[in-house]
Design a protein around this motif. Structure first.
Motif, PDB file in Angstrom:
ATOM      1  N   PRO A  53       0.786  -1.231   0.000  1.00 16.19           N
ATOM      2  CA  PRO A  53       0.000   0.000   0.000  1.00 16.19           C
ATOM      3  C   PRO A  53       0.822   1.288   0.000  1.00 16.19           C
ATOM      4  CG  PRO A  53      -0.202  -1.125   2.110  1.00 16.19           C
ATOM      5  CD  PRO A  53       0.601  -2.014   1.214  1.00 16.19           C
ATOM      6  N   TYR A  54       2.081   1.215   0.390  1.00 23.98           N
ATOM      7  CA  TYR A  54       2.905   2.420   0.490  1.00 23.98           C
ATOM      8  C   TYR A  54       4.071   2.447  -0.488  1.00 23.98           C
ATOM      9  CZ  TYR A  54       0.385   3.082   4.833  1.00 23.98           C
ATOM     10  OH  TYR A  54      -0.613   3.246   5.757  1.00 23.98           O
ATOM     11  N   SER A  55       4.379   1.313  -1.107  1.00 18.67           N
ATOM     12  CA  SER A  55       5.603   1.208  -1.903  1.00 18.67           C
ATOM     13  C   SER A  55       5.332   0.724  -3.309  1.00 18.67           C
ATOM     14  CB  SER A  55       6.564   0.199  -1.253  1.00 18.67           C
ATOM     15  OG  SER A  55       6.767   0.464   0.100  1.00 18.67           O
ATOM     16  N   GLU A  56       6.148   1.190  -4.240  1.00 19.92           N
ATOM     17  CA  GLU A  56       6.193   0.548  -5.545  1.00 19.92           C
ATOM     18  C   GLU A  56       7.322  -0.472  -5.482  1.00 19.92           C
ATOM     19  OE1 GLU A  56       6.673   3.899  -8.168  1.00 19.92           O
ATOM     20  OE2 GLU A  56       8.845   3.814  -8.024  1.00 19.92           O
ATOM     21  N   GLU A  57       7.215  -1.502  -6.341  1.00 13.96           N
ATOM     22  CA  GLU A  57       8.231  -2.553  -6.317  1.00 13.96           C
ATOM     23  C   GLU A  57       8.884  -2.664  -7.687  1.00 13.96           C
ATOM     24  OE1 GLU A  57       8.946  -7.142  -4.837  1.00 13.96           O
ATOM     25  OE2 GLU A  57       6.895  -6.356  -4.858  1.00 13.96           O
ATOM     26  N   HIS A  58      10.198  -2.603  -7.696  1.00 15.33           N
ATOM     27  CA  HIS A  58      10.986  -2.791  -8.912  1.00 15.33           C
ATOM     28  C   HIS A  58      11.505  -4.223  -8.898  1.00 15.33           C
ATOM     29  CE1 HIS A  58      11.997   1.584  -7.792  1.00 15.33           C
ATOM     30  NE2 HIS A  58      10.984   1.602  -8.636  1.00 15.33           N
ATOM     31  N   LEU A  59      11.359  -4.934 -10.005  1.00 19.63           N
ATOM     32  CA  LEU A  59      11.855  -6.307 -10.124  1.00 19.63           C
ATOM     33  C   LEU A  59      12.827  -6.385 -11.290  1.00 19.63           C
ATOM     34  CD1 LEU A  59       8.411  -8.117  -9.806  1.00 19.63           C
ATOM     35  CD2 LEU A  59      10.164  -7.992  -8.046  1.00 19.63           C
ATOM     36  N   TYR A  60      13.924  -7.109 -11.100  1.00 17.92           N
ATOM     37  CA  TYR A  60      14.919  -7.320 -12.152  1.00 17.92           C
ATOM     38  C   TYR A  60      15.272  -8.802 -12.168  1.00 17.92           C
ATOM     39  CZ  TYR A  60      19.175  -7.065 -14.929  1.00 17.92           C
ATOM     40  OH  TYR A  60      20.125  -7.262 -15.894  1.00 17.92           O
ATOM     41  N   VAL A  61      15.080  -9.456 -13.302  1.00 17.76           N
ATOM     42  CA  VAL A  61      15.327 -10.890 -13.416  1.00 17.76           C
ATOM     43  C   VAL A  61      16.814 -11.134 -13.679  1.00 17.76           C
ATOM     44  CG1 VAL A  61      14.756 -13.011 -14.664  1.00 17.76           C
ATOM     45  CG2 VAL A  61      12.993 -11.248 -14.319  1.00 17.76           C
ATOM     46  N   MET A  62      17.431 -11.870 -12.763  1.00 16.63           N
ATOM     47  CA  MET A  62      18.837 -12.245 -12.912  1.00 16.63           C
ATOM     48  C   MET A  62      18.974 -13.578 -13.648  1.00 16.63           C
ATOM     49  SD  MET A  62      20.671  -9.852 -11.551  1.00 16.63           S
ATOM     50  CE  MET A  62      22.228 -10.693 -11.420  1.00 16.63           C
ATOM     51  N   ALA A  63      18.073 -14.519 -13.334  1.00 18.51           N
ATOM     52  CA  ALA A  63      18.159 -15.854 -13.931  1.00 18.51           C
ATOM     53  C   ALA A  63      16.769 -16.470 -14.009  1.00 18.51           C
ATOM     54  CB  ALA A  63      19.075 -16.746 -13.097  1.00 18.51           C
ATOM     55  N   GLY A  64      16.571 -17.304 -15.013  1.00 23.50           N
ATOM     56  CA  GLY A  64      15.310 -18.021 -15.168  1.00 23.50           C
ATOM     57  C   GLY A  64      14.268 -17.240 -15.952  1.00 23.50           C
ATOM     58  N   ARG A  65      13.084 -17.818 -16.027  1.00 25.68           N
ATOM     59  CA  ARG A  65      11.984 -17.228 -16.786  1.00 25.68           C
ATOM     60  C   ARG A  65      10.713 -17.233 -15.936  1.00 25.68           C
ATOM     61  NH1 ARG A  65      12.994 -15.774 -21.731  1.00 25.68           N
ATOM     62  NH2 ARG A  65      14.886 -16.489 -22.724  1.00 25.68           N
ATOM     63  N   PRO A  66      10.641 -16.296 -14.978  1.00 27.56           N
ATOM     64  CA  PRO A  66       9.459 -16.240 -14.126  1.00 27.56           C
ATOM     65  C   PRO A  66       8.262 -15.635 -14.853  1.00 27.56           C
ATOM     66  CG  PRO A  66      10.889 -14.399 -13.639  1.00 27.56           C
ATOM     67  CD  PRO A  66      11.616 -15.265 -14.644  1.00 27.56           C
ATOM     68  N   VAL A  67       7.107 -15.814 -14.248  1.00 18.90           N
ATOM     69  CA  VAL A  67       5.887 -15.144 -14.690  1.00 18.90           C
ATOM     70  C   VAL A  67       5.434 -14.278 -13.523  1.00 18.90           C
ATOM     71  CG1 VAL A  67       3.462 -15.443 -15.302  1.00 18.90           C
ATOM     72  CG2 VAL A  67       5.195 -16.932 -16.313  1.00 18.90           C
ATOM     73  N   LEU A  68       5.213 -13.009 -13.791  1.00 17.77           N
ATOM     74  CA  LEU A  68       4.664 -12.098 -12.801  1.00 17.77           C
ATOM     75  C   LEU A  68       3.189 -11.925 -13.124  1.00 17.77           C
ATOM     76  CD1 LEU A  68       5.184 -10.130 -10.429  1.00 17.77           C
ATOM     77  CD2 LEU A  68       5.507  -8.351 -12.160  1.00 17.77           C
ATOM     78  N   ARG A  69       2.325 -12.262 -12.193  1.00 17.23           N
ATOM     79  CA  ARG A  69       0.885 -12.036 -12.390  1.00 17.23           C
ATOM     80  C   ARG A  69       0.549 -10.704 -11.749  1.00 17.23           C
ATOM     81  NH1 ARG A  69      -1.840 -15.966 -14.756  1.00 17.23           N
ATOM     82  NH2 ARG A  69      -0.756 -17.959 -14.855  1.00 17.23           N
ATOM     83  N   ILE A  70       0.089  -9.772 -12.577  1.00 14.23           N
ATOM     84  CA  ILE A  70      -0.298  -8.445 -12.114  1.00 14.23           C
ATOM     85  C   ILE A  70      -1.809  -8.348 -12.214  1.00 14.23           C
ATOM     86  CG2 ILE A  70      -0.110  -5.974 -12.529  1.00 14.23           C
ATOM     87  CD1 ILE A  70       2.692  -6.469 -13.596  1.00 14.23           C
ATOM     88  N   GLU A  71      -2.446  -8.205 -11.044  1.00 12.94           N
ATOM     89  CA  GLU A  71      -3.911  -8.198 -10.994  1.00 12.94           C
ATOM     90  C   GLU A  71      -4.471  -9.420 -11.720  1.00 12.94           C
ATOM     91  OE1 GLU A  71      -5.988  -5.883  -9.411  1.00 12.94           O
ATOM     92  OE2 GLU A  71      -4.256  -4.864  -8.573  1.00 12.94           O
ATOM     93  N   GLY A  72      -3.771 -10.559 -11.632  1.00  9.71           N
ATOM     94  CA  GLY A  72      -4.207 -11.817 -12.221  1.00  9.71           C
ATOM     95  C   GLY A  72      -3.748 -12.071 -13.645  1.00  9.71           C
ATOM     96  N   SER A  73      -3.262 -11.055 -14.337  1.00  9.70           N
ATOM     97  CA  SER A  73      -2.821 -11.217 -15.737  1.00  9.70           C
ATOM     98  C   SER A  73      -1.342 -11.600 -15.796  1.00  9.70           C
ATOM     99  CB  SER A  73      -3.033  -9.924 -16.525  1.00  9.70           C
ATOM    100  OG  SER A  73      -4.402  -9.620 -16.589  1.00  9.70           O
ATOM    101  N   PRO A  74      -0.998 -12.673 -16.542  1.00  8.67           N
ATOM    102  CA  PRO A  74       0.397 -13.116 -16.592  1.00  8.67           C
ATOM    103  C   PRO A  74       1.276 -12.214 -17.450  1.00  8.67           C
ATOM    104  CG  PRO A  74      -0.951 -14.477 -18.027  1.00  8.67           C
ATOM    105  CD  PRO A  74      -1.889 -13.530 -17.324  1.00  8.67           C
ATOM    106  N   VAL A  75       2.462 -11.930 -16.931  1.00 10.65           N
ATOM    107  CA  VAL A  75       3.484 -11.178 -17.667  1.00 10.65           C
ATOM    108  C   VAL A  75       4.747 -12.036 -17.648  1.00 10.65           C
ATOM    109  CG1 VAL A  75       4.849  -9.067 -17.799  1.00 10.65           C
ATOM    110  CG2 VAL A  75       2.490  -8.982 -16.924  1.00 10.65           C
ATOM    111  N   PRO A  76       5.064 -12.747 -18.751  1.00 10.76           N
ATOM    112  CA  PRO A  76       6.286 -13.550 -18.792  1.00 10.76           C
ATOM    113  C   PRO A  76       7.513 -12.644 -18.784  1.00 10.76           C
ATOM    114  CG  PRO A  76       4.758 -14.174 -20.554  1.00 10.76           C
ATOM    115  CD  PRO A  76       4.254 -12.898 -19.953  1.00 10.76           C
ATOM    116  N   LEU A  77       8.529 -13.055 -18.032  1.00 12.25           N
ATOM    117  CA  LEU A  77       9.765 -12.285 -17.933  1.00 12.25           C
ATOM    118  C   LEU A  77      10.954 -13.170 -18.282  1.00 12.25           C
ATOM    119  CD1 LEU A  77       8.967 -10.488 -14.562  1.00 12.25           C
ATOM    120  CD2 LEU A  77       8.931  -9.458 -16.837  1.00 12.25           C
TER     121      LEU A  77
END
Length: 138
Positions: A53-77
């Motif tokens: 509720p107070y922070s934004e989050e920055h993500l950086y993929v170092m290894a692998g192929r994760p999927v980030l689900r944002i509000e339920g929608s998949p975002v392949p990384l």
């Protein structure tokens, strides 16, 4: 401040899924504006859905192929990609692949108190864990 925090010295938290290590925070490293860490996911693991509720989050993929689900929608990384999750947005990090995933995250600004910084929207996989004496960890 010149405090160096080694990855192997960071406390491992598995409550929300995977292995989460906070490397830089007000407690470790003396940060006053945010926190930074690494999440490691084995194949099939995930970090349960939550929002900040107070922070934004920055993500950086170092290894692998994760999927980030944002509000339920998949975002392949993929490795060497970054994405921003705005304040208040539900998100879940998953590893659907057969290879390990390693993602660096940074949250800022800090919540007014640590317990206010993270709101679970699904039951974390580690919430049903038990202590060595068999009692629930909650």
């Amino acid at each position: 401040m010149d405090t160096v925090i080694d990855f192997s010295d960071a406390v491992v938290n598995t409550k929300r899924g995977g292995e989460i290590r906070i490397l830089l925070s007000p407690k470790s490293g003396g940060s006053s504006t945010g926190l930074m860490g690494v999440v490691t996911l084995a194949p099939g693991e995930f970090v349960s859905e939550h929002y900040h509720p107070y922070s934004e989050e920055h993500l950086y993929v170092m290894a692998g192929r994760p999927v980030l689900r944002i509000e339920g929608s998949p975002v392949p990384l993929a490795p060497r990609q970054a994405i921003l999750v705005p304040k208040g947005i539900r998100h879940r990090l998953e590893n659907p692949s057969s290879d390990p995933v390693e993602v660096v995250f940074h949250l800022c600004p800090l919540a007014p108190a640590p317990e206010l910084g993270h709101v679970d929207t699904e039951e974390p996989p580690g919430s049903r864990a038990t202590r060595p004496d068999g009692e629930p960890t909650r």
